[in-house]
Design a protein around this motif. Structure first.
Motif, PDB file in Angstrom:
ATOM      1  N   PRO A  26       5.754   3.644  -6.920  1.00 48.11           N
ATOM      2  CA  PRO A  26       7.056   4.309  -6.821  1.00 48.11           C
ATOM      3  C   PRO A  26       8.204   3.303  -6.870  1.00 48.11           C
ATOM      4  N   ASN A  27       9.264   3.703  -7.518  1.00 39.76           N
ATOM      5  CA  ASN A  27      10.437   2.853  -7.670  1.00 39.76           C
ATOM      6  C   ASN A  27      11.292   2.944  -6.403  1.00 39.76           C
ATOM      7  N   ALA A  28      11.546   1.818  -5.783  1.00 37.88           N
ATOM      8  CA  ALA A  28      12.296   1.798  -4.523  1.00 37.88           C
ATOM      9  C   ALA A  28      13.727   2.292  -4.699  1.00 37.88           C
ATOM     10  N   ASP A  29      14.222   2.276  -5.942  1.00 33.66           N
ATOM     11  CA  ASP A  29      15.590   2.713  -6.192  1.00 33.66           C
ATOM     12  C   ASP A  29      15.722   4.230  -6.241  1.00 33.66           C
ATOM     13  N   VAL A  30      14.598   4.916  -6.288  1.00 30.68           N
ATOM     14  CA  VAL A  30      14.637   6.372  -6.333  1.00 30.68           C
ATOM     15  C   VAL A  30      14.617   6.899  -4.899  1.00 30.68           C
ATOM     16  N   ALA A  31      15.667   7.596  -4.516  1.00 32.59           N
ATOM     17  CA  ALA A  31      15.849   7.953  -3.106  1.00 32.59           C
ATOM     18  C   ALA A  31      14.844   8.988  -2.615  1.00 32.59           C
ATOM     19  N   ASP A  32      14.313   9.828  -3.508  1.00 33.56           N
ATOM     20  CA  ASP A  32      13.497  10.937  -3.024  1.00 33.56           C
ATOM     21  C   ASP A  32      11.993  10.650  -3.080  1.00 33.56           C
ATOM     22  N   VAL A  33      11.607   9.373  -3.209  1.00 37.73           N
ATOM     23  CA  VAL A  33      10.183   9.024  -3.173  1.00 37.73           C
ATOM     24  C   VAL A  33       9.719   9.002  -1.716  1.00 37.73           C
ATOM     25  N   VAL A  34       8.687   9.807  -1.423  1.00 37.53           N
ATOM     26  CA  VAL A  34       8.162   9.902  -0.067  1.00 37.53           C
ATOM     27  C   VAL A  34       6.649   9.732  -0.108  1.00 37.53           C
ATOM     28  N   TYR A  35       6.124   8.880   0.758  1.00 38.77           N
ATOM     29  CA  TYR A  35       4.677   8.728   0.877  1.00 38.77           C
ATOM     30  C   TYR A  35       4.165   9.827   1.795  1.00 38.77           C
ATOM     31  N   HIS A  36       3.446  10.789   1.214  1.00 42.25           N
ATOM     32  CA  HIS A  36       2.960  11.914   2.012  1.00 42.25           C
ATOM     33  C   HIS A  36       1.657  11.592   2.735  1.00 42.25           C
ATOM     34  N   ASP A  37       0.913  10.605   2.258  1.00 40.71           N
ATOM     35  CA  ASP A  37      -0.369  10.275   2.885  1.00 40.71           C
ATOM     36  C   ASP A  37      -0.580   8.774   2.776  1.00 40.71           C
ATOM     37  N   ASN A  38      -0.260   8.065   3.851  1.00 39.48           N
ATOM     38  CA  ASN A  38      -0.374   6.610   3.841  1.00 39.48           C
ATOM     39  C   ASN A  38      -1.815   6.113   3.879  1.00 39.48           C
ATOM     40  N   SER A  39      -2.781   7.022   4.049  1.00 41.96           N
ATOM     41  CA  SER A  39      -4.177   6.600   4.078  1.00 41.96           C
ATOM     42  C   SER A  39      -4.738   6.372   2.687  1.00 41.96           C
ATOM     43  N   LEU A  40      -4.052   6.859   1.673  1.00 44.60           N
ATOM     44  CA  LEU A  40      -4.533   6.709   0.308  1.00 44.60           C
ATOM     45  C   LEU A  40      -4.144   5.344  -0.254  1.00 44.60           C
ATOM     46  N   THR A  41      -5.083   4.726  -0.967  1.00 41.80           N
ATOM     47  CA  THR A  41      -4.755   3.483  -1.671  1.00 41.80           C
ATOM     48  C   THR A  41      -4.001   3.825  -2.953  1.00 41.80           C
ATOM     49  N   SER A  42      -3.383   2.818  -3.530  1.00 39.65           N
ATOM     50  CA  SER A  42      -2.641   3.049  -4.773  1.00 39.65           C
ATOM     51  C   SER A  42      -3.560   3.541  -5.881  1.00 39.65           C
ATOM     52  N   MET A  43      -4.804   3.038  -5.926  1.00 34.70           N
ATOM     53  CA  MET A  43      -5.735   3.477  -6.959  1.00 34.70           C
ATOM     54  C   MET A  43      -6.172   4.921  -6.735  1.00 34.70           C
ATOM     55  N   GLU A  44      -6.293   5.335  -5.477  1.00 40.51           N
ATOM     56  CA  GLU A  44      -6.627   6.731  -5.199  1.00 40.51           C
ATOM     57  C   GLU A  44      -5.509   7.667  -5.641  1.00 40.51           C
ATOM     58  N   VAL A  45      -4.264   7.255  -5.377  1.00 35.02           N
ATOM     59  CA  VAL A  45      -3.119   8.060  -5.822  1.00 35.02           C
ATOM     60  C   VAL A  45      -3.112   8.151  -7.351  1.00 35.02           C
ATOM     61  N   TYR A  46      -3.340   7.016  -8.000  1.00 37.40           N
ATOM     62  CA  TYR A  46      -3.380   6.972  -9.467  1.00 37.40           C
ATOM     63  C   TYR A  46      -4.461   7.908 -10.003  1.00 37.40           C
ATOM     64  N   ARG A  47      -5.650   7.793  -9.471  1.00 37.46           N
ATOM     65  CA  ARG A  47      -6.777   8.594  -9.948  1.00 37.46           C
ATOM     66  C   ARG A  47      -6.522  10.092  -9.710  1.00 37.46           C
ATOM     67  N   MET A  48      -5.962  10.428  -8.555  1.00 38.14           N
ATOM     68  CA  MET A  48      -5.663  11.828  -8.267  1.00 38.14           C
ATOM     69  C   MET A  48      -4.619  12.375  -9.229  1.00 38.14           C
ATOM     70  N   GLY A  49      -3.626  11.535  -9.563  1.00 36.73           N
ATOM     71  CA  GLY A  49      -2.567  11.983 -10.460  1.00 36.73           C
ATOM     72  C   GLY A  49      -3.080  12.313 -11.844  1.00 36.73           C
ATOM     73  N   ILE A  50      -3.861  11.396 -12.450  1.00 31.49           N
ATOM     74  CA  ILE A  50      -4.341  11.655 -13.805  1.00 31.49           C
ATOM     75  C   ILE A  50      -5.487  12.664 -13.797  1.00 31.49           C
ATOM     76  N   SER A  51      -6.209  12.785 -12.678  1.00 31.70           N
ATOM     77  CA  SER A  51      -7.237  13.830 -12.584  1.00 31.70           C
ATOM     78  C   SER A  51      -6.593  15.212 -12.606  1.00 31.70           C
TER      79      SER A  51
END
Length: 229
Positions: A26-51
């Motif tokens: 996520p781009n830090a300059d975008v104000a509305d980026v929120v981490y909804h689940d801090n337990s997920l790794t970046s690769m898990e988020v990536y895989r979930m997104g393209i899945s």
């Protein structure tokens, strides 16, 4: 919902997604980026997104192709049908030249390092190539030969209304594409692979198409043993 609109309402058969934002985070300059689940790794988020993309596309009754650029290779396996693999090539479409720092000669390293993914993880998408008079003939020959032997998807990037018959004939020599990838002889020994060996298996015969590339700025004698093929 946007992907469904593109498929169902607009009727597209191919969806190409730019995954650079997922790959970078996520781009830090975008104000509305929120981490909804801090337990997920970046690769898990990536895989979930393209899945999720794949799930929506496969829900269509039509055969929709999902392709991408800037994908992370390993976590994308099993999801993408094809993947754009020539990083940096797109912006240099019209003015890529031999010695540019991200010119065609340099991009050969990017191409060949991903040869093993073609027809195994997905179909490699090597993007658009140009064989018109923006390049000297010898460079055009290198570009179009390497593209054909790569076995990946190739787009013609020239303005066909301005392409003369000599250059257009170059494209006719490689179409239709065979779709198999050449073996690179001495890949681990050369900075730029010089001997490319494409094994052709037709219903009526078998043969080899061998590409011999001189990556230097001077004439060279290049030799190999037939047994290497």
């Amino acid at each position: 919902s946007r992907i469904r609109q593109i498929i169902d309402d607009w009727g597209y058969d191919l969806i190409k997604v730019d995954l650079l934002s997922y790959a970078r985070g996520p781009n830090a300059d975008v104000a509305d980026v929120v981490y909804h689940d801090n337990s997920l790794t970046s690769m898990e988020v990536y895989r979930m997104g393209i899945s999720l993309l794949k799930e929506v596309i496969e829900s269509s009754p039509r055969d929709i192709i999902l392709t991408s650029c800037c994908a992370c290779n390993s976590p994308s396996i099993g999801i993408l049908r094809s993947n754009y693999s020539s990083v940096g090539h797109l912006r240099r479409l019209a003015n890529q030249f031999w010695e540019d720092k991200i010119g065609f000669k340099r991009l050969i390293k990017s191409w060949t390092s991903r040869f093993h993914l073609n027809n195994t993880a997905w179909t490699n998408d090597f993007g658009a190539i140009i064989a018109g008079h923006s390049h000297p003939l010898n460079e055009a020959l290198v570009i179009i030969t390497a593209s054909a032997l790569s076995g990946g998807i190739v787009y013609i990037g020239d303005d066909l209304t301005e392409l003369d018959s000599e250059r257009a004939e170059l494209f006719s020599k490689i179409l239709p594409l065979y779709g198999e990838t050449a073996d690179l002889i001495g890949f681990y020994n050369d900075d730029y692979p010089r001997i490319w060996n494409l094994k052709v298996n037709a219903s009526f015969d078998k043969w080899n198409v061998v590409g011999i590339f001189n990556w230097s700025d001077e004439f060279q004698d290049i030799s190999f043993e037939l047994e290497q093929l």
